[in-house]
Design an enzyme around this catalytic site. Structure first.
Site, PDB file in Angstrom:
ATOM      1  N   TYR A  50      44.212  76.994  11.947  1.00  0.00           N
ATOM      2  CA  TYR A  50      45.064  76.740  13.092  1.00  0.00           C
ATOM      3  C   TYR A  50      44.312  77.240  14.246  1.00  0.00           C
ATOM      4  CZ  TYR A  50      49.040  76.242   9.789  1.00  0.00           C
ATOM      5  OH  TYR A  50      49.643  76.051   8.636  1.00  0.00           O
TER       6      TYR A  50
HETATM    7  N1  LIG Z   1      50.889  75.022   4.269  1.00  0.00           N
HETATM    8  C1  LIG Z   1      50.654  73.761   4.831  1.00  0.00           C
HETATM    9  O1  LIG Z   1      49.976  73.046   4.373  1.00  0.00           O
HETATM   10  C2  LIG Z   1      51.250  73.426   6.293  1.00  0.00           C
HETATM   11  C3  LIG Z   1      51.514  72.432   6.876  1.00  0.00           C
HETATM   12  C4  LIG Z   1      51.967  71.912   7.769  1.00  0.00           C
HETATM   13  C5  LIG Z   1      52.594  73.035   8.310  1.00  0.00           C
HETATM   14  N2  LIG Z   1      52.765  74.532   7.795  1.00  0.00           N
HETATM   15  C6  LIG Z   1      53.236  75.490   8.733  1.00  0.00           C
HETATM   16  O2  LIG Z   1      54.633  75.131   9.100  1.00  0.00           O
HETATM   17  C7  LIG Z   1      54.956  75.111  10.458  1.00  0.00           C
HETATM   18  C8  LIG Z   1      56.046  73.975  10.723  1.00  0.00           C
HETATM   19  O3  LIG Z   1      55.432  72.840  10.567  1.00  0.00           O
HETATM   20  P1  LIG Z   1      55.178  71.778  11.737  1.00  0.00           P
HETATM   21  O4  LIG Z   1      54.481  72.482  12.950  1.00  0.00           O
HETATM   22  O5  LIG Z   1      54.219  70.817  10.903  1.00  0.00           O
HETATM   23  O6  LIG Z   1      56.429  70.953  12.238  1.00  0.00           O
HETATM   24  P2  LIG Z   1      57.930  71.451  12.452  1.00  0.00           P
HETATM   25  O7  LIG Z   1      58.199  72.843  12.413  1.00  0.00           O
HETATM   26  O8  LIG Z   1      58.773  70.623  11.667  1.00  0.00           O
HETATM   27  O9  LIG Z   1      57.975  70.860  14.342  1.00  0.00           O
HETATM   28  C9  LIG Z   1      57.382  71.422  15.110  1.00  0.00           C
HETATM   29  C10 LIG Z   1      57.506  70.534  16.388  1.00  0.00           C
HETATM   30  O10 LIG Z   1      58.872  70.191  16.577  1.00  0.00           O
HETATM   31  C11 LIG Z   1      59.044  70.630  18.079  1.00  0.00           C
HETATM   32  N3  LIG Z   1      60.354  71.339  18.048  1.00  0.00           N
HETATM   33  C12 LIG Z   1      60.568  72.839  17.886  1.00  0.00           C
HETATM   34  N4  LIG Z   1      61.522  73.271  17.946  1.00  0.00           N
HETATM   35  C13 LIG Z   1      62.235  72.324  18.484  1.00  0.00           C
HETATM   36  C14 LIG Z   1      63.547  72.093  18.774  1.00  0.00           C
HETATM   37  N5  LIG Z   1      64.437  73.017  18.837  1.00  0.00           N
HETATM   38  N6  LIG Z   1      64.074  70.970  19.451  1.00  0.00           N
HETATM   39  C15 LIG Z   1      63.312  69.871  19.420  1.00  0.00           C
HETATM   40  N7  LIG Z   1      61.927  69.844  18.904  1.00  0.00           N
HETATM   41  C16 LIG Z   1      61.549  71.131  18.568  1.00  0.00           C
HETATM   42  C17 LIG Z   1      57.797  71.532  18.366  1.00  0.00           C
HETATM   43  O11 LIG Z   1      57.504  71.159  19.655  1.00  0.00           O
HETATM   44  P3  LIG Z   1      57.030  72.333  20.756  1.00  0.00           P
HETATM   45  O12 LIG Z   1      55.932  73.131  20.144  1.00  0.00           O
HETATM   46  O13 LIG Z   1      56.649  71.463  21.825  1.00  0.00           O
HETATM   47  O14 LIG Z   1      58.627  72.850  20.936  1.00  0.00           O
HETATM   48  C18 LIG Z   1      56.849  71.005  17.471  1.00  0.00           C
HETATM   49  O15 LIG Z   1      56.237  69.714  17.695  1.00  0.00           O
HETATM   50  C19 LIG Z   1      53.573  74.662  10.964  1.00  0.00           C
HETATM   51  O16 LIG Z   1      53.669  75.383  12.321  1.00  0.00           O
HETATM   52  C20 LIG Z   1      52.608  75.689  10.171  1.00  0.00           C
HETATM   53  O17 LIG Z   1      52.940  77.146  10.458  1.00  0.00           O
HETATM   54  C21 LIG Z   1      52.039  74.440   6.841  1.00  0.00           C
END
Ligand SMILES: NC(=O)c1ccc[n+]([C@@H]2O[C@H](COP(=O)([O-])OP(=O)(O)OC[C@H]3O[C@@H](n4cnc5c(N)ncnc54)[C@H](OP(=O)(O)O)[C@@H]3O)[C@@H](O)[C@H]2O)c1
Length: 278
Positions: A50
Site C-alpha cells: 500500500y
Molecule cells: N488482502 C487483500 O488482498 C486485500 C484486498 C483489498 C483490500 N484489503 C484491505 O481491506 C480494506 C478495505 O477494502 P477496500 O479498501 O477495498 O474497500 P472498502 O472498505 O469496501 O471500501 C472503501 C471505499 O469506500 C468508501 N467509504 C468508506 N466509508 C464509507 C462510508 N461510510 N460511506 C460511503 N463511502 C465510504 C471509501 O472512500 P473514502 O476513503 O473517500 O471515504 C473507499 O473508497 C483495504 O483498505 C485493505 O486494508 C485487503
C-alpha cells in the site's frame, strides 16, 4: 464505546473492526490514523504494497508518545511482499515459483524470534488451506484468513471451512471497494443497493453501517477503509444496533459470487486462488 475483540486460536485478542488503509494516500494517512486512534480504533490493516506504512508508523509513534495508547493496545496487520507486483509488458503478473509452504516456514521463524505475534493467510481457498494445514512439521497454524466478503460475495462455504479449522476470518472490501481502480461502468455498487438502503433507513443507520454490521454479526473481523474522518467515525458506530435474523437472511440472499478484487493480472499464477469453488 470500545470496539469488541475476537479471540484467535493463539489466544490473542483482535478488535473486530479495523481501519483498512489500501489507497489511503501517504500525505493523508498519518492524520487519519491519528484521528482513528483518538476515536477508538485499535486495529489497522496495512501492507508493504500500500506504500503508506511509514506514515502509519509515524502516526502510531506519535499517539504512543502522547500517551493515548500503548503499543500492546494496538493490533497491526501487515502483509508480506518483496516487490510491488512485478508485471510484464501486457500488465500480467510475472509469476514467482516460490512454494507458499516455504514462505510459511519463513513466517513461522518470525513468530519464533519474536518479531510478530501471529501469522495468517489472505485470499487462500480451502484447498490451499488444507495443503498448508497438512504441511509436514507445521509449527504454527494460521490464525486468520483475510478474504473479500460482503453481501455480493458472502463466502459461506469458505467461512464455514475456516471456522471448522479454528481459523478466524477477516472480511476485506466490506463496502464493495467502490474506489477500486479497475471498476467498470455497469458493475454493481453495493453502497447504492436499494434493499440495503431500505434496511439502513429502518435502523436510522447509513448503508455503510448496515454492510459492516452484517459482517460483524457473522462473527467476522471487518476492515472498512476511509481516509475521511467523518466516515472513519461513522464506520465504527455499528455496535449499538442489531439486524434481525430475517434481515440477515435477506442480505445473505444477495450473494452473486461477484468479486470487487479478482486480482486478474495474476490469473495465470500457479496459486491463483479464485478458480476453485471455495
Ligand atoms: N488482502 C487483500 O488482498 C486485500 C484486498 C483489498 C483490500 N484489503 C484491505 O481491506 C480494506 C478495505 O477494502 P477496500 O479498501 O477495498 O474497500 P472498502 O472498505 O469496501 O471500501 C472503501 C471505499 O469506500 C468508501 N467509504 C468508506 N466509508 C464509507 C462510508 N461510510 N460511506 C460511503 N463511502 C465510504 C471509501 O472512500 P473514502 O476513503 O473517500 O471515504 C473507499 O473508497 C483495504 O483498505 C485493505 O486494508 C485487503
Amino acid at each position: 464505546m470500545a470496539i469488541p475483540c475476537v479471540e484467535l486460536s493463539n489466544k490473542m485478542k483482535m478488535p473486530a473492526l479495523g481501519l483498512g488503509t489500501w489507497q489511503a494516500p501517504p500525505e493523508k494517512v498519518e492524520e487519519v490514523v491519528k484521528f482513528a486512534i483518538d476515536s477508538g480504533y485499535r486495529h489497522f490493516d496495512c501492507a508493504y504494497f500500500y506504500q503508506n506504512e511509514n506514515e502509519i508508523g509515524n502516526a502510531v509513534k506519535q499517539k504512543i508518545k502522547e500517551g493515548v495508547v500503548k503499543r500492546e493496545d494496538l493490533f497491526i496487520v501487515t502483509k508480506a511482499g518483496e516487490e510491488l507486483h512485478p508485471k510484464d509488458d501486457k500488465g500480467m503478473s510475472i509469476p514467482s515459483d516460490t512454494d507458499f509452504l516455504d514462505t510459511w516456514e519463513a513466517m513461522e521463524e518470525l513468530v519464533d524470534c519474536g518479531l510478530v505475534k501471529a501469522i495468517g493467510i489472505s485470499n487462500f481457498n480451502h484447498e490451499q488451506i488444507e495443503r498448508l494445514l497438512n504441511k509436514p512439521g507445521l509449527k504454527h497454524k494460521p490464525v486468520m484468513n483475510q478474504i473479500e466478503c460482503h453481501p455480493y460475495l458472502t463466502q459461506e462455504k469458505l467461512i464455514k471451512y475456516c471456522k471448522s479449522k479454528g481459523i478466524a476470518v477477516t472480511a476485506y472490501s466490506p463496502l464493495g471497494s467502490p474506489n477500486r481502480p479497475w471498476a467498470k461502468p455497469g458493475e454493481p455498487v453495493l453502497l447504492e443497493d436499494p434493499k440495503i438502503k431500505e434496511i439502513a433507513v429502518r435502523h436510522h443507520k447509513s448503508p455503510a453501517q448496515v454492510l459492516i454490521r452484517f459482517l460483524i454479526q457473522r462473527d467476522l473481523i471487518v476492515i472498512p477503509k476511509s481516509d475521511k474522518p467523518q466516515r472513519v467515525q461513522e464506520n465504527m458506530k455499528v455496535f449499538d444496533f442489531e439486524l434481525s435474523k430475517k434481515e440477515m437472511d435477506v442480505i445473505l440472499s444477495f450473494n452473486r459470487n461477484w468479486r470487487a478484487v479478482p486480482v486478474l493480472p495474476a490469473v495465470n499464477h500457479k496459486d491463483y486462488p479464485f478458480k476453485a469453488e471455495y
